[in-house]
Every structure is written in structure tokens, then in C-alpha cells.
Scaffold this motif. Structure first.
Motif, mmCIF file in Angstrom:
data_model
loop_
_atom_site.group_PDB
_atom_site.id
_atom_site.type_symbol
_atom_site.label_atom_id
_atom_site.label_comp_id
_atom_site.label_asym_id
_atom_site.label_seq_id
_atom_site.Cartn_x
_atom_site.Cartn_y
_atom_site.Cartn_z
ATOM 1 N N LEU A 191 0.830 -1.209 0.000
ATOM 2 C CA LEU A 191 0.000 0.000 0.000
ATOM 3 C C LEU A 191 0.864 1.259 0.000
ATOM 4 C CD1 LEU A 191 -2.717 1.375 0.086
ATOM 5 C CD2 LEU A 191 -2.759 1.060 2.569
ATOM 6 N N LEU A 192 1.904 1.283 0.809
ATOM 7 C CA LEU A 192 2.778 2.457 0.846
ATOM 8 C C LEU A 192 3.466 2.678 -0.497
ATOM 9 C CD1 LEU A 192 4.382 2.069 4.388
ATOM 10 C CD2 LEU A 192 2.712 3.784 3.649
ATOM 11 N N ALA A 193 3.865 1.601 -1.157
ATOM 12 C CA ALA A 193 4.501 1.742 -2.475
ATOM 13 C C ALA A 193 3.515 2.315 -3.484
ATOM 14 C CB ALA A 193 5.018 0.383 -2.946
ATOM 15 N N GLY A 194 2.267 1.878 -3.420
ATOM 16 C CA GLY A 194 1.260 2.427 -4.322
ATOM 17 C C GLY A 194 0.985 3.885 -4.051
ATOM 18 N N ILE A 195 0.904 4.255 -2.778
ATOM 19 C CA ILE A 195 0.649 5.655 -2.420
ATOM 20 C C ILE A 195 1.782 6.551 -2.910
ATOM 21 C CG2 ILE A 195 0.464 7.237 -0.456
ATOM 22 C CD1 ILE A 195 -0.997 4.959 1.032
ATOM 23 N N GLU A 196 3.015 6.069 -2.778
ATOM 24 C CA GLU A 196 4.169 6.856 -3.240
ATOM 25 C C GLU A 196 4.134 7.090 -4.746
ATOM 26 O OE1 GLU A 196 7.651 4.871 -1.943
ATOM 27 O OE2 GLU A 196 7.340 5.319 0.195
ATOM 28 N N ARG A 197 3.459 6.193 -5.471
ATOM 29 C CA ARG A 197 3.406 6.327 -6.937
ATOM 30 C C ARG A 197 2.342 7.326 -7.379
ATOM 31 N NH1 ARG A 197 4.583 7.506 -10.924
ATOM 32 N NH2 ARG A 197 4.775 6.431 -12.931
ATOM 33 N N ILE A 198 1.412 7.688 -6.515
ATOM 34 C CA ILE A 198 0.326 8.586 -6.893
ATOM 35 C C ILE A 198 0.851 9.983 -7.174
ATOM 36 C CG2 ILE A 198 -1.775 9.741 -6.058
ATOM 37 C CD1 ILE A 198 -2.421 7.228 -4.484
ATOM 38 N N GLY A 199 0.376 10.576 -8.260
ATOM 39 C CA GLY A 199 0.720 11.943 -8.615
ATOM 40 C C GLY A 199 -0.120 12.393 -9.785
ATOM 41 N N SER A 205 -3.570 2.680 -13.353
ATOM 42 C CA SER A 205 -3.094 1.306 -13.533
ATOM 43 C C SER A 205 -1.667 1.132 -13.033
ATOM 44 C CB SER A 205 -3.180 0.907 -15.011
ATOM 45 O OG SER A 205 -2.412 1.789 -15.816
ATOM 46 N N GLU A 206 -0.847 2.177 -13.109
ATOM 47 C CA GLU A 206 0.518 2.077 -12.598
ATOM 48 C C GLU A 206 0.521 1.954 -11.080
ATOM 49 O OE1 GLU A 206 3.328 4.893 -13.974
ATOM 50 O OE2 GLU A 206 2.893 4.555 -16.102
ATOM 51 N N VAL A 207 -0.392 2.660 -10.440
ATOM 52 C CA VAL A 207 -0.515 2.545 -8.986
ATOM 53 C C VAL A 207 -0.964 1.128 -8.623
ATOM 54 C CG1 VAL A 207 -1.719 3.396 -6.945
ATOM 55 C CG2 VAL A 207 -0.987 5.002 -8.728
ATOM 56 N N GLY A 208 -1.992 0.641 -9.320
ATOM 57 C CA GLY A 208 -2.460 -0.716 -9.069
ATOM 58 C C GLY A 208 -1.396 -1.751 -9.347
ATOM 59 N N GLY A 209 -0.658 -1.571 -10.448
ATOM 60 C CA GLY A 209 0.404 -2.517 -10.790
ATOM 61 C C GLY A 209 1.529 -2.523 -9.770
ATOM 62 N N THR A 210 1.850 -1.357 -9.246
ATOM 63 C CA THR A 210 2.880 -1.276 -8.203
ATOM 64 C C THR A 210 2.463 -2.073 -6.972
ATOM 65 O OG1 THR A 210 3.623 0.902 -8.966
ATOM 66 C CG2 THR A 210 4.136 0.293 -6.689
ATOM 67 N N ILE A 211 1.204 -1.920 -6.585
ATOM 68 C CA ILE A 211 0.714 -2.625 -5.403
ATOM 69 C C ILE A 211 0.724 -4.137 -5.630
ATOM 70 C CG2 ILE A 211 -1.335 -3.038 -3.983
ATOM 71 C CD1 ILE A 211 -2.019 -0.072 -4.351
ATOM 72 N N VAL A 212 0.205 -4.575 -6.767
ATOM 73 C CA VAL A 212 0.151 -6.011 -7.045
ATOM 74 C C VAL A 212 1.553 -6.607 -7.075
ATOM 75 C CG1 VAL A 212 -0.470 -7.743 -8.769
ATOM 76 C CG2 VAL A 212 -2.061 -5.901 -8.238
ATOM 77 N N VAL A 231 -7.005 -5.831 -5.980
ATOM 78 C CA VAL A 231 -6.909 -4.605 -5.203
ATOM 79 C C VAL A 231 -8.095 -3.707 -5.536
ATOM 80 C CG1 VAL A 231 -5.534 -2.531 -4.790
ATOM 81 C CG2 VAL A 231 -4.406 -4.746 -5.147
ATOM 82 N N THR A 232 -8.799 -3.273 -4.495
ATOM 83 C CA THR A 232 -9.897 -2.318 -4.675
ATOM 84 C C THR A 232 -9.339 -0.916 -4.513
ATOM 85 O OG1 THR A 232 -11.556 -3.875 -3.869
ATOM 86 C CG2 THR A 232 -12.111 -1.537 -3.760
ATOM 87 N N MET A 233 -9.540 -0.056 -5.515
ATOM 88 C CA MET A 233 -9.022 1.313 -5.452
ATOM 89 C C MET A 233 -9.841 2.259 -6.321
ATOM 90 S SD MET A 233 -5.437 1.012 -7.641
ATOM 91 C CE MET A 233 -5.546 2.742 -8.129
ATOM 92 N N PRO A 234 -11.126 2.468 -6.003
ATOM 93 C CA PRO A 234 -11.911 3.447 -6.755
ATOM 94 C C PRO A 234 -11.365 4.854 -6.535
ATOM 95 C CG PRO A 234 -13.093 2.752 -4.795
ATOM 96 C CD PRO A 234 -11.894 1.851 -4.905
ATOM 97 N N VAL A 235 -11.272 5.600 -7.619
ATOM 98 C CA VAL A 235 -10.684 6.938 -7.603
ATOM 99 C C VAL A 235 -11.752 7.947 -8.017
ATOM 100 C CG1 VAL A 235 -8.817 8.392 -8.517
ATOM 101 C CG2 VAL A 235 -8.451 5.923 -8.207
ATOM 102 N N SER A 247 -8.739 2.112 -13.213
ATOM 103 C CA SER A 247 -9.349 2.324 -14.526
ATOM 104 C C SER A 247 -8.260 2.744 -15.519
ATOM 105 C CB SER A 247 -10.427 3.410 -14.436
ATOM 106 O OG SER A 247 -9.836 4.694 -14.321
ATOM 107 N N ASP A 248 -8.683 3.197 -16.692
ATOM 108 C CA ASP A 248 -7.707 3.668 -17.687
ATOM 109 C C ASP A 248 -7.488 5.174 -17.597
ATOM 110 O OD1 ASP A 248 -10.147 4.482 -18.616
ATOM 111 O OD2 ASP A 248 -9.996 3.526 -20.589
ATOM 112 N N ARG A 249 -7.967 5.787 -16.517
ATOM 113 C CA ARG A 249 -7.777 7.228 -16.339
ATOM 114 C C ARG A 249 -6.435 7.514 -15.658
ATOM 115 N NH1 ARG A 249 -12.991 6.195 -14.640
ATOM 116 N NH2 ARG A 249 -12.309 6.268 -12.458
ATOM 117 N N VAL A 250 -6.067 8.800 -15.632
ATOM 118 C CA VAL A 250 -4.884 9.250 -14.906
ATOM 119 C C VAL A 250 -5.333 10.113 -13.738
ATOM 120 C CG1 VAL A 250 -3.425 9.190 -16.964
ATOM 121 C CG2 VAL A 250 -4.565 11.335 -16.313
#
Length: 400
Positions: A191-199, A205-212, A231-235, A247-250
């Protein structure tokens, strides 16, 4: 027929079971005691979670019919698998070759009903029981499959065993607690790795892929298992939807993500949920965060040995109710192998009592059309109250 393999002895010699064989035997003994009290001589288990619990099985083969027969006479459970999957059992379980039974690959065809009939034939060949308990509501046993299995079993009296294994699995051994603790560390890291990727501009999908990726790689010397639930991560603008993935959004400025993920080790799960905000959160989200965290802290001491699930639910509502946030869903459930266990449901009408060293996922999710927020911890029930597996801060996580 039982199946032998070349390199079988080498595989057994190098086998790395998640638990000691004595622990698996103790689990089997508990099941046999339950059977004896219920007056049944044999039990047919279909759920792969329960098969894994009694044997250590790590194969992902439940998309086609399989099962496991437990009798009062046999010292090992009898695994019934398609022929090619018997090697998965050889590689990951403690049972002997003689207890790994294959049905012929040629039975598989356009319909799976012949497979269920063949499984029934194998059951009848391995036990003379006149009463057979089985998991009537197990995943994979649809209406037609149930009819084919029952018809092929013939005159054996059938007993519904739904819930038997959940009750036995609820209380965790020290070794199981240790595995779930490892899973919790894996989940935090992911989770921390995914959060660090957010920007801003970063694909979801990059955030989700990092977590997986982190969920799979795990800890040094302790890899994670395949995530049995995504991983559940609605944005934003869909952060209130509870069961969406990326999703396919940024990411855009002022985006909210409601993360819920489970980390797995040897199929054992530790789940965690946090809300993350990219930007400056509004006053209402900050208010919800405070209300939920206050309610969590008030509920935590009530998650103790002997407490009813309904009592825990009532304690939450005593702290949460009347503070202007709507929530209609339950607040948690038993957790263990493959996430949900069925042992408990933290809601107003569940009168089951929590037992020491059982584990629950206390999840306080706000999933309303206009508002969304999620916070959860995996907990160990003790006589003194709940112990949390997670070490992450208990708050809304803000990314400036």
C-alpha cells in the motif's frame, strides 16, 4: 487410481510446508471430532480454502471439479483431483501418494457432470459410510452438479456440512498468527509503495500494478501468494463505489482513492483499507475521517473473547450514530484463508461469540452516493481486546 511421479522423492524431500505436519494432523483431528459428534462417518469437502487448510494445498485448480474426502478411519484426508493436478498436491501437501487420487483427464468434456459422477464413484470406492456430510453450498457446486453428485452417490444419507469448517478454522494457531503477521507487513509495504506512486498525470493502472507487484514479491525470504482478490481502489469521481479496481484514467488534482487490499501468504490474508487524498481535502472529508477514527477506537476494546458480534456492532453505533454520517453496511467479518471465512459477521443480528485467537477484518466503509471513505484493520481477538496486525497510521493519508 493414485498417481506417482518421477522425482517424487526429491519433491517430498525439498517440500517446504507452511506448517508442521503435526499441526495439519491436529486440524484433521478437530474435523474428525466434529464428524463424530454429528454422527457421520465421512465428510466430502469441496471448498479449496478448506482443502488448503487441511493439507497445505497451494494449487489454483478449483475451476474444475475436485474435492477431499475425510473419514473417521483414515489417518489422512483423501484428495480427489484431475490427473494433471495431482503433482500440485505432491508438491505442496503433506499427504501420501496413496491419499492423492486422480480421475482420468478424458472424463473432462463439454459438460462437467460426468466428472461429478466420477468423483462420486471414487468416494464410494474409498468409504463404506452410510452417512456422508458434504459442503452443500460450496463454490463450484451448482444446481446441475449437485444433482449429478447426489444421484451418483446413490443411497448414502447426506448431511449438510455448511459452516463446519468455518467454525473450526476461526481459531488460529500461533503459527497461523505468524503467517498473517507476515501478510500484514507485505500489505503495508504494498500500500505504501502504491501511495508513493500517486501523482497528477500518473495512470491509475501504474498505482495498481505497483501494489500487485509488491503483494507478490512480499518480504525478503517471505514471498507473497497470488492475490486471491484484486486490489480495490476506486478513484474520484467514483471513489464512493466500493468494489472497483483501477481504470484507464490518470490522476487529477484533488483526487480521492479508497484503497482496500488483502496481502496473502500461503493463502492466509491480512486486509487493510485507507483513504488517500491527492491535494487538499475538504472539511467534510476531514470530518468523516474524525468520526470514523473515533468510532474505531471506541469499538476496538469490545473485540474481545466472549463478545457477541452484535455487541461489537452496537458499540460501534453508540460512538458513530447521530454524528451525521450515513452507513448501512456491516462493520466486519471473520478473515483467514482466501480472505472471508464465514465464521463471524459483525452486524446487529449475529449472536455468535468471538473466540480467543480468532481473526476479524473490522472495516468501517462509508459508501454513499455523495460521500466515500474507508478505514480498516485486521484484528486478533484476545481476552484483553483486539490486537491489530497493521502498523500504518490510523488516519486519512494526504498527499500534498
Amino acid at each position: 487410481m493414485s498417481t506417482n511421479h518421477r522425482n517424487h522423492k526429491l519433491t517430498r524431500t525439498t517440500l517446504n510446508l507452511p506448517f508442521a505436519v503435526d499441526e495439519f494432523r491436529a486440524r484433521l483431528s478437530a474435523v474428525q471430532q466434529k464428524m463424530s459428534r454429528a454422527g457421520v462417518e465421512a465428510l466430502f469437502i469441496i471448498s479449496q480454502s478448506n482443502i488448503s487448510y487441511l493439507t497445505g494445498y497451494q494449487g489454483n485448480s478449483a475451476y474444475i471439479p475436485q474435492g477431499m474426502l475425510v473419514t473417521l478411519q483414515d489417518a489422512e484426508p483423501i484428495m480427489i483431483l484431475r490427473e494433471m493436478d495431482t503433482l500440485c498436491a505432491t508438491a505442496t501437501t503433506w499427504v501420501a501418494d496413496e491419499s492423492i487420487v486422480a480421475y482420468d483427464e478424458r472424463v473432462l468434456g463439454l459438460s462437467l457432470l460426468p466428472v461429478w459422477r466420477e468423483i462420486a464413484r471414487i468416494i464410494r470406492s474409498r468409504t463404506r459410510a452410510t452417512r456422508l456430510a458434504f459442503e452443500r453450498s460450496a463454490p463450484g457446486l451448482g444446481v446441475d452438479a449437485h444433482a449429478a453428485l447426489v444421484e451418483a452417490l446413490g443411497d448414502i444419507e447426506l448431511v449438510n456440512a455448511d459452516g463446519w469448517m468455518s467454525e473450526i478454522r476461526a481459531v488460529k494457531s500461533p503459527a497461523e498468527i505468524a503467517v498473517m503477521t507476515d501478510a500484514a507487513r507485505i500489505g503495508e509495504q504494498a500500500l505504501l509503495a502504491g501511495i508513493e506512486r500517486i501523482g497528477v498525470g500518473v495512470p491509475e493502472s501504474e498505482v495498481g500494478g505497483t501494489i500487485v507487484g509488491k503483494l507478490c514479491s512480499g518480504l525478503p525470504g517471505k514471498p507473497g501468494s497470488i492475490p486471491h482478490d484484486a486490489v480495490t481502489m476506486p478513484v474520484s469521481p467514483f471513489a464512493s463505489a466500493p468494489h472497483l479496481n483501477w481504470s484507464d484514467r490518470v490522476y487529477a488534482p484533488n483526487s480521492q482513492t479508497n484503497f482496500e487490499l488483502g496481502a496473502f501468504r500461503y493463502r492466509y490474508c491480512a486486509a487493510v483499507a485507507r483513504t488517500v487524498f491527492l491535494g487538499k481535502p475538504g472539511a467534510r472529508l476531514l470530518e468523516i475521517d474524525t468520526i470514523v477514527r473515533d468510532s474505531f477506537e471506541a469499538t476496538l476494546p469490545t473485540v474481545r473473547t466472549g463478545a457477541k458480534c452484535s455487541d461489537v456492532y452496537a458499540a460501534f453505533w453508540k460512538a458513530f450514530g447521530g454524528r451525521g454520517v450515513r452507513k448501512e453496511s456491516r462493520i466486519g467479518y471473520g478473515i483467514g484463508i482466501d480472505w472471508t471465512e464465514g465464521s463471524y459477521s459483525l452486524q446487529r443480528d449475529d449472536q455468535r461469540e468471538l473466540r480467543a485467537d480468532s481473526t476479524v477484518h473490522l472495516i468501517l466503509g462509508i459508501w454513499e452516493k455523495e460521500e466515500g471513505y474507508v478505514f480498516s484493520e485486521t484484528l486478533r481477538v484476545t481476552d484483553q481486546g483486539a490486537q491489530t496486525f497493521c502498523t500504518l497510521p490510523r488516519r486519512l493519508i494526504v498527499i500534498d
